[in-house]
Motif scaffolding. Sequence first.
Motif: not given
Lengths: 357, 224
Positions: A1-21, A61-68
């Motif tokens: 498979m082509n690999g996984i690409e993710l970037r998320f910014r998400h307000a989460y219980e007191g801090f922000d989850l901010d991850v790009a992988l 090859d599937d995009i599950w989230q892009d922006g909002s």
Amino acid sequence: MNGIELRFRHAYEGFDLDVALALPGSGVTAVFGPSGCGKTTLLRLVAGLEAAREGFLRIGDDIWQDGSRMLAPHKRRIGYVFQDANLFPHLTVNQNLLYGTRRLASDERLPTLDPLVDLLGIRALLDRRPSRLSGGERQRVAIARALAVNPRILLMDEPLAALDQDRKKEVLPYLKTLQRELRIPILYVTHSPDEVAQLASHLVVLRGGRLVADGPIQEVLSREDLPLTLGEDACSVFDAVVAGRDPEDHLLRLRIGGQELLVREHPCEDDARIRVRILARDVSLALERQTGTSILNHLSVQVMDVIQDAHPAQALVRLSLEGSPLLARVTHRSLNVLGIRPGMRVWAQVKTMALLG
Amino acid sequence: MLTSEDWGAIRLTLRLASTTTAILFVVGTPIAWWLSRSRGMLRNAVAAVVAVPLVLPPSVLGFYLLMAMGASGPIGAFTQWIGIGILPFTFPGLVVASVLYSLPFMVQPLQASFEAVGAGPMEAAATLRASPLDRFLTVALPLAAPGIATAGVMTFTHTVGEFGVVLMLGGNIPEVSRVVSVQIYDHVEAFEYGRAHALAGVLLAFSFAVLFLMQRLRLRGVGP
């Protein structure tokens, strides 16, 4: 498979989850960190159970989230294993397995669930209700149910955390089988160093919603800035091949690259791949190959560099064993006396190691 | 023992209670589901409005409904405009009043049982390709089944026992609005204690039978 690409910014219980992988498209990626570091939230974002206000997620090859814009969870080809199994109590095991299958398009459907039922050893349980299963059985059924929908990616949220020690031992071999046999990537959330050492090929470490480290497990474990401790101490892991046995001494011969290791006998097949964990404190260094010692394993290695350890008297030496990193903990005095410097070839003596099956 | 007038009151009561229960299943389920999944001020306000009939004297509720549905009230104006006249002292008027009066008895047990289903099974269903409506029908409803049965029984029996609202709004018209509780009141007013005893006995036996049945339902639950 082509690999996984993710970037998320998400307000989460007191801090922000901010991850790009960017993650590999096969094998087990462990998402590791203390509780509250955001690792479960990361998994829920991938599943779509949590909605990030902005992000990007591509699985193959599937995009599950892009922006909002995001795909609803029921439209994502995922398998999700919850910490507490979450089986449907009003359905039998068999009906639980079929719940998702029935909702698939015919070309997505597995021809039969039989191999899956056998892989997880749940044939005898098919007619039971979840209330009549043990914790370990429940988790095996939950794994089968998640795989029955023929997913593109398997998401596992601490599948062993709710089980006692004996039940963990019961389920772990099944996870190892999955790790060997599944072609889809597995995202495995855990706070257990043991599970990481046994299952992961890729490691993501989170703390306070931020990425601390990410990479193939050998590299992450020997990082120069912070050798990550899986449990009590700095360590290295290797995937060795079973090369043979010395039955009269009850020893197993393992091969890493061109070098051999001897370990205590362990039930496994010849040519099987087996994971070995070596603690840095169990490795000592010598300029020449030692004789007249009780230590069996002498490995020819090259010194990569020297890292300051927590205690000022000690150093962690990064060695290259056939290209893979091996950590040794020695004193600065020994390094000075022996004149050990990066680039030198030395002998690493390994006193003991753990086979992770 | 029971006269044909009494039987008429029993038939009317059963018709009113089953109509009200059926309507409340349709109206109450979405309200209860929404209350069980929401947070915030609006949810609290709606929950309070739903609960008002629990504490409001029935005569007060009946009085306001009489005003609203009467010829010069807003509902009355509307019903006259669409050509069905005004609702007080008719069976449909009684149904509208009963639906409002029994609303909390439907919504609250439903809401509690939906809350008990929890997020877990619903999320599991979502990861197994079930759309929101699909997971409501195939996971939430079956798991909430005991609560749904309780809600139906509570609504039905509560409507059977209603008195004040009916008296304010429906009066005492045989075969239209004279339900069992009103009939008993009439018997007592007329010093016909024997006939009052007979009907009261019927209601008592009915209530006991229903509560007994509910205990059995509760004990069965979602068993293996």
